[in-house]
Design a protein around this motif. Sequence first.
Motif, PDB file in Angstrom:
ATOM      1  N   TYR A 147       0.853  -1.903   0.075  1.00 25.14           N
ATOM      2  CA  TYR A 147       0.179   0.067   0.284  1.00 25.14           C
ATOM      3  C   TYR A 147       0.892   1.081  -0.020  1.00 25.14           C
ATOM      4  O   TYR A 147       0.747   2.377  -0.522  1.00 25.14           O
ATOM      5  N   LEU A 148       2.049   1.370   1.045  1.00 22.96           N
ATOM      6  CA  LEU A 148       2.746   2.717   1.543  1.00 22.96           C
ATOM      7  C   LEU A 148       3.658   3.167  -0.229  1.00 22.96           C
ATOM      8  O   LEU A 148       4.032   3.703  -0.373  1.00 22.96           O
ATOM      9  N   LYS A 149       3.868   2.157  -1.331  1.00 20.87           N
ATOM     10  CA  LYS A 149       4.401   1.771  -2.498  1.00 20.87           C
ATOM     11  C   LYS A 149       3.137   2.241  -3.314  1.00 20.87           C
ATOM     12  O   LYS A 149       3.895   3.165  -4.834  1.00 20.87           O
ATOM     13  N   ASN A 150       2.331   2.321  -3.340  1.00 19.07           N
ATOM     14  CA  ASN A 150       0.926   3.525  -4.050  1.00 19.07           C
ATOM     15  C   ASN A 150       0.019   4.156  -4.440  1.00 19.07           C
ATOM     16  O   ASN A 150      -0.768   4.674  -4.816  1.00 19.07           O
ATOM     17  N   CYS A 151       0.075   4.676  -2.734  1.00 18.76           N
ATOM     18  CA  CYS A 151      -0.350   5.705  -1.784  1.00 18.76           C
ATOM     19  C   CYS A 151      -0.052   6.721  -2.407  1.00 18.76           C
ATOM     20  O   CYS A 151       0.934   7.305  -2.647  1.00 18.76           O
ATOM     21  N   GLN A 193     -10.263  12.017   1.291  1.00 19.27           N
ATOM     22  CA  GLN A 193     -11.991  11.026   0.870  1.00 19.27           C
ATOM     23  C   GLN A 193     -10.945  10.301   1.120  1.00 19.27           C
ATOM     24  O   GLN A 193     -11.467   9.220   1.642  1.00 19.27           O
ATOM     25  N   THR A 194     -10.483   8.989   0.153  1.00 19.05           N
ATOM     26  CA  THR A 194      -9.823   7.650  -0.554  1.00 19.05           C
ATOM     27  C   THR A 194      -9.116   7.594   0.027  1.00 19.05           C
ATOM     28  O   THR A 194      -9.002   6.014   0.860  1.00 19.05           O
ATOM     29  N   ASP A 195      -7.636   8.418   0.413  1.00 17.79           N
ATOM     30  CA  ASP A 195      -6.215   7.828   1.434  1.00 17.79           C
ATOM     31  C   ASP A 195      -6.479   9.234   2.400  1.00 17.79           C
ATOM     32  O   ASP A 195      -5.113   8.872   2.443  1.00 17.79           O
ATOM     33  N   PRO A 196      -6.873   8.748   3.444  1.00 20.48           N
ATOM     34  CA  PRO A 196      -6.297   9.856   4.737  1.00 20.48           C
ATOM     35  C   PRO A 196      -5.779   9.492   5.550  1.00 20.48           C
ATOM     36  O   PRO A 196      -4.642  10.763   6.002  1.00 20.48           O
ATOM     37  N   PHE A 197      -5.376   8.384   5.317  1.00 18.14           N
ATOM     38  CA  PHE A 197      -4.436   8.165   6.222  1.00 18.14           C
ATOM     39  C   PHE A 197      -2.827   7.722   5.804  1.00 18.14           C
ATOM     40  O   PHE A 197      -1.783   6.777   6.516  1.00 18.14           O
ATOM     41  N   CYS A 198      -2.672   8.469   4.338  1.00 12.00           N
ATOM     42  CA  CYS A 198      -1.334   8.161   3.642  1.00 12.00           C
ATOM     43  C   CYS A 198      -0.279   8.642   3.598  1.00 12.00           C
ATOM     44  O   CYS A 198      -0.539  10.099   3.311  1.00 12.00           O
ATOM     45  N   PRO A 199       0.934   8.411   3.761  1.00 11.01           N
ATOM     46  CA  PRO A 199       1.880   9.594   4.456  1.00 11.01           C
ATOM     47  C   PRO A 199       2.638  10.100   3.158  1.00 11.01           C
ATOM     48  O   PRO A 199       4.018  10.359   3.675  1.00 11.01           O
ATOM     49  N   ILE A 200       2.200   9.641   2.744  1.00 12.33           N
ATOM     50  CA  ILE A 200       3.228  10.372   1.029  1.00 12.33           C
ATOM     51  C   ILE A 200       1.910  11.613   0.363  1.00 12.33           C
ATOM     52  O   ILE A 200       0.898  11.005  -0.164  1.00 12.33           O
ATOM     53  N   PHE A 201       2.261  12.602  -0.035  1.00 12.03           N
ATOM     54  CA  PHE A 201       1.709  13.951  -0.355  1.00 12.03           C
ATOM     55  C   PHE A 201       2.445  14.124  -1.260  1.00 12.03           C
ATOM     56  O   PHE A 201       3.919  14.177  -1.954  1.00 12.03           O
ATOM     57  N   ARG A 202       1.157  14.594  -2.629  1.00  7.34           N
ATOM     58  CA  ARG A 202       2.315  15.616  -3.988  1.00  7.34           C
ATOM     59  C   ARG A 202       1.722  16.767  -3.430  1.00  7.34           C
ATOM     60  O   ARG A 202       1.027  16.741  -3.182  1.00  7.34           O
ATOM     61  N   LEU A 203       3.388  17.065  -4.392  1.00  6.16           N
ATOM     62  CA  LEU A 203       3.289  18.470  -4.165  1.00  6.16           C
ATOM     63  C   LEU A 203       2.563  19.480  -4.066  1.00  6.16           C
ATOM     64  O   LEU A 203       1.234  20.642  -3.852  1.00  6.16           O
ATOM     65  N   GLY A 204       2.069  19.214  -5.524  1.00  5.84           N
ATOM     66  CA  GLY A 204       0.369  19.810  -6.182  1.00  5.84           C
ATOM     67  C   GLY A 204      -0.604  19.823  -5.354  1.00  5.84           C
ATOM     68  O   GLY A 204      -1.665  20.748  -5.345  1.00  5.84           O
ATOM     69  N   LYS A 205      -0.981  18.602  -4.632  1.00 10.63           N
ATOM     70  CA  LYS A 205      -1.811  18.446  -3.785  1.00 10.63           C
ATOM     71  C   LYS A 205      -2.260  18.922  -2.440  1.00 10.63           C
ATOM     72  O   LYS A 205      -2.553  19.744  -1.766  1.00 10.63           O
ATOM     73  N   ILE A 206      -0.725  18.736  -1.750  1.00  8.23           N
ATOM     74  CA  ILE A 206      -0.414  20.342  -0.570  1.00  8.23           C
ATOM     75  C   ILE A 206      -1.305  21.479  -1.165  1.00  8.23           C
ATOM     76  O   ILE A 206      -1.674  22.129  -0.305  1.00  8.23           O
ATOM     77  N   VAL A 207      -0.278  21.880  -2.430  1.00  3.88           N
ATOM     78  CA  VAL A 207      -0.910  23.505  -2.663  1.00  3.88           C
ATOM     79  C   VAL A 207      -2.145  23.765  -3.177  1.00  3.88           C
ATOM     80  O   VAL A 207      -2.642  24.495  -2.759  1.00  3.88           O
ATOM     81  N   GLU A 208      -2.900  22.433  -3.320  1.00  3.99           N
ATOM     82  CA  GLU A 208      -4.285  22.770  -3.746  1.00  3.99           C
ATOM     83  C   GLU A 208      -5.239  22.647  -2.781  1.00  3.99           C
ATOM     84  O   GLU A 208      -6.384  23.451  -2.537  1.00  3.99           O
ATOM     85  N   ALA A 209      -4.295  21.942  -1.935  1.00  5.04           N
ATOM     86  CA  ALA A 209      -5.484  21.514  -0.651  1.00  5.04           C
ATOM     87  C   ALA A 209      -5.350  22.708   0.325  1.00  5.04           C
ATOM     88  O   ALA A 209      -6.688  23.252   0.635  1.00  5.04           O
ATOM     89  N   ALA A 210      -4.105  23.819   0.866  1.00  5.14           N
ATOM     90  CA  ALA A 210      -4.546  25.493   0.729  1.00  5.14           C
ATOM     91  C   ALA A 210      -5.375  25.851  -0.538  1.00  5.14           C
ATOM     92  O   ALA A 210      -4.454  27.406   0.282  1.00  5.14           O
ATOM     93  N   GLU A 211      -6.255  25.889  -0.967  1.00  3.81           N
ATOM     94  CA  GLU A 211      -6.597  27.077  -2.392  1.00  3.81           C
ATOM     95  C   GLU A 211      -5.772  27.449  -2.482  1.00  3.81           C
ATOM     96  O   GLU A 211      -5.985  29.129  -3.272  1.00  3.81           O
ATOM     97  N   GLN A 212      -4.118  26.998  -3.737  1.00  6.37           N
ATOM     98  CA  GLN A 212      -3.753  28.127  -4.076  1.00  6.37           C
ATOM     99  C   GLN A 212      -3.356  27.129  -5.137  1.00  6.37           C
ATOM    100  O   GLN A 212      -3.768  25.723  -5.714  1.00  6.37           O
ATOM    101  N   ASN A 213      -2.354  27.308  -6.141  1.00  6.27           N
ATOM    102  CA  ASN A 213      -2.115  27.550  -7.903  1.00  6.27           C
ATOM    103  C   ASN A 213      -0.518  27.589  -7.813  1.00  6.27           C
ATOM    104  O   ASN A 213      -0.036  28.196  -7.583  1.00  6.27           O
TER     105      ASN A 213
END
Length: 316
Positions: free
Chosen positions: A212-216, A221-241
């Motif tokens: 799971y850790l290699k692929n998440c 919503q779908t993977d709230p406990f996965c400790p791997i973050f995509r940088l673009g998603k972090i910025v998007e979650a903060a409502e930034q471009n």
Amino acid sequence: MVSYGAFHSFLFEYDTPRIVLIRSRKVGLINRGVQLAILAYVIGWVFLWEKGYQETDSVVSSVTTKVKGVTLTNTSTLGAMIWDVADYVIPPQEENTVFVMTNVILTLNQHQGRCPELPDDETECKGKNNCVPGYVSTHSNGIQTGECVPYNNSIKTCEVFAWCPVEDDYHVPKPAFLQEAENFTILVKNNIWYPKFNFSKRNILPTINSTYLKNCIYDSQTDPFCPIFRLGKIVEAAEQNFQEMAVEGGVMALQINWDCNLDRAASHCVPKYSFRRLDNKDSAHTVSPGYNFRPWCSPLPILPLLFCPLLCFLLA
């Protein structure tokens, strides 16, 4: 005699308050209502909601990170070049942070010598009398030699002894040099310990296996406990471009909240992630925006000086 009488009354007499029985439904209901309200407050609010009977403890925490991602750039200046973690991850300038380069201004083939300073109100000159030997200002790239030399066909500036050619950061590349940085990922390992209760846990939960850790990738919503973050998603979650932010850099916070009720099973003690931008983005205040850093880097044989707008990810 008076004191003897008071002592006699205190010793041999007993008094009790008079009890009045009022036969009234209205008064009786008000009395019981007040009693029930007090009881509900003590049991419902103090004990059940606020957990007033519990002890609390502050958490001891450690955070480590690992960034992954590779991208290719192909420019007339550098040609085709692969950028990996060793190239774009800058050594941290404070604790619990990771710095990722997203844009770059290259000053190629620098060497120590004499060259014209960048033109501005203080450095433009008509002759030697406009230049002061040994003069250096806050924004100088070097120390003036006292000579007035051509900067280009139309402008002369004071000559400086510096790393030449001097850096010109007036024109920041748009779009960002490493546009693909939004697809880079960061693995966050967080270990916590409550010393009063000798309770410890980490954000890689027992239910997470290596497959799971290699692929998440984290998703609220779908993977709230996965400790791997995509940088673009972090910025998007903060409502930034991301692509706008990557041009001049910025500071992001990845907050890990542990709010554990140890009356319950340890499996209910899980991290909750939130994201926000820390550096203020205000269109009305555009002086020195974003975040940048000047390191010496040598991934190339020409030893360029890199002026790097960065995304700083603060982990708390």
